[in-house]
Design a protein around this motif. Structure first.
Motif, PDB file in Angstrom:
ATOM      1  N   MET A   1       0.845  -1.192   0.000  1.00  0.00           N
ATOM      2  CA  MET A   1       0.000   0.000   0.000  1.00  0.00           C
ATOM      3  C   MET A   1       0.886   1.250   0.000  1.00  0.00           C
ATOM      4  SD  MET A   1      -2.906   1.091   2.781  1.00  0.00           S
ATOM      5  CE  MET A   1      -3.652  -0.529   2.684  1.00  0.00           C
TER       6      MET A   1
ATOM      7  N   LYS B   1      -6.550  -1.524  -7.059  1.00  0.00           N
ATOM      8  CA  LYS B   1      -5.406  -2.129  -6.395  1.00  0.00           C
ATOM      9  C   LYS B   1      -5.581  -2.082  -4.876  1.00  0.00           C
ATOM     10  CE  LYS B   1      -0.524  -1.195  -5.498  1.00  0.00           C
ATOM     11  NZ  LYS B   1       0.562  -0.206  -5.679  1.00  0.00           N
ATOM     12  N   LEU B   2      -6.061  -0.961  -4.385  1.00  0.00           N
ATOM     13  CA  LEU B   2      -6.280  -0.795  -2.949  1.00  0.00           C
ATOM     14  C   LEU B   2      -7.369  -1.747  -2.464  1.00  0.00           C
ATOM     15  CD1 LEU B   2      -5.066   1.005  -0.742  1.00  0.00           C
ATOM     16  CD2 LEU B   2      -6.853   2.698  -1.217  1.00  0.00           C
TER      17      LEU B   2
ATOM     18  N   GLU C   1      -5.892  -5.246  -2.302  1.00  0.00           N
ATOM     19  CA  GLU C   1      -5.001  -5.423  -1.157  1.00  0.00           C
ATOM     20  C   GLU C   1      -5.790  -5.625   0.130  1.00  0.00           C
ATOM     21  OE1 GLU C   1      -1.833  -2.601  -0.594  1.00  0.00           O
ATOM     22  OE2 GLU C   1      -1.509  -2.400  -2.744  1.00  0.00           O
TER      23      GLU C   1
ATOM     24  N   ASN D   1      -8.940  -6.583   0.187  1.00  0.00           N
ATOM     25  CA  ASN D   1      -9.921  -7.649  -0.049  1.00  0.00           C
ATOM     26  C   ASN D   1     -11.346  -7.224   0.315  1.00  0.00           C
ATOM     27  OD1 ASN D   1     -10.633 -10.253  -0.910  1.00  0.00           O
ATOM     28  ND2 ASN D   1     -10.571 -11.060   1.185  1.00  0.00           N
TER      29      ASN D   1
END
Length: 287
Positions: free
Chosen positions: A1, A38-39, A42, A44
């Motif tokens: 992150m 993407k965040l 990461e 979920n």
């Protein structure tokens, strides 16, 4: 992150659309979209509800927003904490009420001495500026002294005398009570003092007109639009030129102090420390 991912996430949460964020950052929209995805991958979990009007935070997104604000604030303080103490640099965002007569001297002294500081100035009324400092939107602000939030600390700047001003055709204080009040918006310290005087006189203003700048208020008084309650130092030249009349009110309404406020719990960076030193050097408080 990455920190940048959190910054982008926070901007999308505030603006509600990827389009606006991409425009502000000069990024392509696909870049913003991929960082959000993407965040989410990461962590979920979905962070936004997507709909035709834009994007709104999911419950998990709201939790992340709270943490991301704390993380980014600490990151900013970390960067400031390792600055060269002898050569302040970086951004300094300061707010001010419209009528700090000695402000140009303070700013000029500071910016000439510390050329690596990027200083920005925003104007407003005391109540709004206090909120912006509390919410970390401003590093500090010049405001009228009042009962501030306990998380704020203040530094004396100057003491002023407020006077009631009218055009020269208004011949007495009693006559001026019937005139329209010209003032800044609610939250202005001067306006609060003037309202207290009217209240204690058992009077109700005939009409109130709000303005955004001191210069407009003064010009409006000169042409007879109404009366105003302003610092004497700001209107001495108009009185000496015979363009206005000044009336003195009792001390509990007319004596007012301008102070500089900042958050008490914020790290005192060299940039802010030197700014406060400059204020104290130019201190105009009278005993």
């Amino acid at each position: 992150m990455e920190f940048k991912d959190l910054e982008i996430f926070q901007m999308v949460a505030e603006k509600g659309t990827i389009t606006e964020v991409a425009k502000e950052l000069s990024y392509v929209q696909s870049n913003i979209t991929s960082r959000i995805q993407k965040l989410e991958a990461e962590l979920n979990t979905p962070l936004f509800n997507r709909h035709r009007r834009g994007m709104t935070l999911t419950p998990e997104g709201k939790k992340l927003l709270t943490y991301s604000k704390k993380i980014l604030l600490l990151t900013d303080e970390m960067k400031k904490a390792v600055q060269n103490k002898n050569e302040p640099s970086g951004k300094l965002e300061i707010g001010t009420v419209e009528t700090v007569i000695h402000l140009p001297k303070i700013l000029s002294t500071y910016t000439k001495k510390y050329k690596n500081v990027d200083l920005s100035l925003y104007t407003g009324v005391t109540e709004d500026l206090e909120k912006q400092v509390l919410h970390h939107k401003l590093d500090g602000a010049f405001v009228s002294e009042s009962d501030f939030h306990p998380d704020l600390v203040s530094h004396d700047v100057l003491q002023e005398e407020l006077v009631l001003i009218s055009d020269i055709r208004t011949s007495s204080l009693e006559e001026s009570k019937e005139e329209t009040i010209l003032c800044f918006s609610e939250g202005c310290g001067y306006r609060a003092r003037f309202k207290a005087w009217y209240r204690d006189q058992n009077l109700t203003p005939r009409k109130v007109m709000e303005f955004g700048t001191l210069e407009t208020i003064l010009r409006s008084v000169v042409v007879g639009l109404g009366v105003a309650f302003v610092p004497r130092s700001a209107v001495t030249h108009l009185e000496q030129s015979g363009l206005i009349r000044c009336y003195t009110l009792p001390d509990q309404y007319s004596k007012i102090k301008t102070v500089f406020i900042r958050r008490a719990d914020s790290y005192l960076t060299s940039t802010m420390e030197k700014f406060i030193e400059t204020i104290e050097t130019n201190n105009q408080i009278t005993v």
